[in-house]
Design an enzyme around this catalytic site. Structure first.
Site, short mmCIF file in Angstrom:
data_model
loop_
_atom_site.label_atom_id
_atom_site.label_comp_id
_atom_site.label_asym_id
_atom_site.label_seq_id
_atom_site.Cartn_x
_atom_site.Cartn_y
_atom_site.Cartn_z
N ASN A 10 75.77 -60.54 -5.96
CA ASN A 10 75.89 -59.12 -5.41
C ASN A 10 77.37 -58.46 -6.07
O ASN A 10 78.24 -59.00 -5.72
CB ASN A 10 76.14 -59.21 -3.94
CG ASN A 10 76.68 -57.79 -3.23
OD1 ASN A 10 76.62 -56.92 -3.95
ND2 ASN A 10 77.26 -58.12 -2.23
N LYS A 12 78.67 -55.59 -5.61
CA LYS A 12 79.48 -54.79 -4.71
C LYS A 12 79.93 -53.65 -5.41
O LYS A 12 79.53 -53.08 -6.25
CB LYS A 12 80.67 -55.60 -4.26
CG LYS A 12 80.30 -57.16 -3.66
CD LYS A 12 81.53 -57.52 -2.68
CE LYS A 12 80.80 -59.03 -2.28
NZ LYS A 12 81.85 -59.67 -1.20
N HIS A 93 74.57 -56.10 5.10
CA HIS A 93 75.75 -56.88 4.51
C HIS A 93 76.80 -56.68 5.63
O HIS A 93 77.13 -55.56 5.75
CB HIS A 93 76.14 -56.44 3.05
CG HIS A 93 77.14 -57.31 2.43
ND1 HIS A 93 78.31 -57.44 2.55
CD2 HIS A 93 76.78 -58.37 1.59
CE1 HIS A 93 78.97 -58.37 2.13
NE2 HIS A 93 78.28 -58.87 1.34
N GLU A 95 79.95 -56.24 4.83
CA GLU A 95 80.78 -55.33 4.32
C GLU A 95 80.38 -53.89 4.66
O GLU A 95 81.22 -52.98 5.25
CB GLU A 95 81.30 -55.34 2.95
CG GLU A 95 81.99 -56.70 2.43
CD GLU A 95 81.86 -57.12 1.20
OE1 GLU A 95 81.23 -56.50 0.34
OE2 GLU A 95 82.15 -58.26 1.13
N GLU A 163 75.78 -65.30 6.10
CA GLU A 163 76.95 -65.01 5.42
C GLU A 163 77.97 -64.91 6.61
O GLU A 163 78.12 -63.83 6.99
CB GLU A 163 76.87 -63.78 4.69
CG GLU A 163 75.93 -63.79 3.53
CD GLU A 163 76.30 -62.87 2.41
OE1 GLU A 163 76.62 -63.29 1.25
OE2 GLU A 163 76.62 -61.68 2.73
N GLY A 169 84.68 -63.92 -0.11
CA GLY A 169 85.82 -63.58 -0.56
C GLY A 169 87.25 -64.38 -0.19
O GLY A 169 87.98 -64.05 -0.70
N SER A 208 81.87 -67.52 -0.45
CA SER A 208 82.53 -68.38 -1.41
C SER A 208 81.93 -69.32 -1.89
O SER A 208 82.41 -70.55 -2.30
CB SER A 208 83.84 -68.57 -0.77
OG SER A 208 84.61 -67.93 -0.20
#
Ligand code: PEP
Length: 248
Positions: A10, A12, A93, A95, A163, A169, A208
């Site tokens: 991904n 992003k 997702h 985010e 996730e 991250g 991660s």
């Protein structure tokens, strides 16, 4: 039931036409590992160029709108990304949940739109750090799955990705026991919702993942692959994850 491993990247809001050169080595590694499925989600603007450059690699979108067309300025539909060459899309997702306020109900509608338009779906779920610290990780993930997984989901078009938001991250990951526990709970919840079809649905771990920890994480029971953010941006970091999946 044996499920093929899936390693999905991904990008992003990263990447450029020049960066597509990274995909050449990713496609070569995917071809060298036929026992593993490999996919890469890229920004809308790069889908067509990526799909043309590496036709053997499954290129996808990072999101789609829940409607097929209409007055939704700035949005992109599942049919549009399909026409551009996408074979799948990520939905839900964390985010997008954090930045755009998307809910599990939105993820459900987007998954349905993607399926209607012939795209495979990777639907994300996962708790925040506060929710985990409060002992609510299992309940949060169960509720997200219950609200966002379409009734007709099956492994031919649907993949779940666990996730934990605090692992994305950050360089931090849950323990293998914590991952095994959530994946078992997710599988059980899928079984309640879609019956035996749950056995064919892949459940990815994301947060991660690197070439260093991939073999360990991918060996956990009910972990059927990885969704990879930062380490998908270069072939040097992504290929070792494909290789780890292929070695299992
Ligand atoms: C992600 O964004 O889905 C993700 C897992 O990111 P990272 O691998 O960078 O933690």
């Amino acid at each position: 039931m044996a499920r093929r491993k899936l390693v999905a990247g991904n990008w992003k809001m990263n990447g450029s036409r020049a960066a597509l050169a990274e995909l050449d080595a990713v496609a070569a590694a995917a071809n060298a590992a036929p026992q593993v499925d490999v996919a890469m989600a890229v920004p809308f603007t790069l889908i067509a160029a990526a799909a043309e450059r590496v036709p053997d690699l499954s290129i996808g979108a990072e999101d789609v709108h829940e409607r097929d067309s209409g007055a939704h300025t700035g949005c992109v539909s599942a049919g549009m990304v399909k026409e551009a060459g996408a074979r799948f899309t990520i939905v839900g997702h964390s985010e997008r949940r954090a930045d755009q306020g998307e809910t599990s109900q939105d993820a459900w509608a987007k998954a349905a739109a993607a399926h209607r338009n012939g795209l495979h779906v990777i639907l994300c779920c996962g708790e925040t750090e506060a929710e985990r610290n409060a002992g609510r990780a299992e309940r949060v993930v169960q509720a997200q799955i219950e609200k966002s997984v379409p009734d007709n989901a099956d492994g031919s078009w649907f993949t779940l990705a666990y996730e934990p938001r605090w692992a994305i991250g950050t360089g931090r990951t849950p323990t293998v026991e914590e991952i095994a526990s959530i994946h078992a709970i997710a599988r059980a919840k899928l079984r309640m919702l879609i019956g035996d079809a749950a056995d064919g649905v892949r459940i990815l771990y994301g947060g991660s993942v690197t070439g260093d920890n991939a073999a360990t994480l991918l060996a956990v029971e009910n972990v059927d692959g990885a969704l990879v953010g930062g380490a998908s941006l270069t072939a040097a970091k992504f290929v070792p994850i494909i290789e780890a999946a292929a070695g299992l």
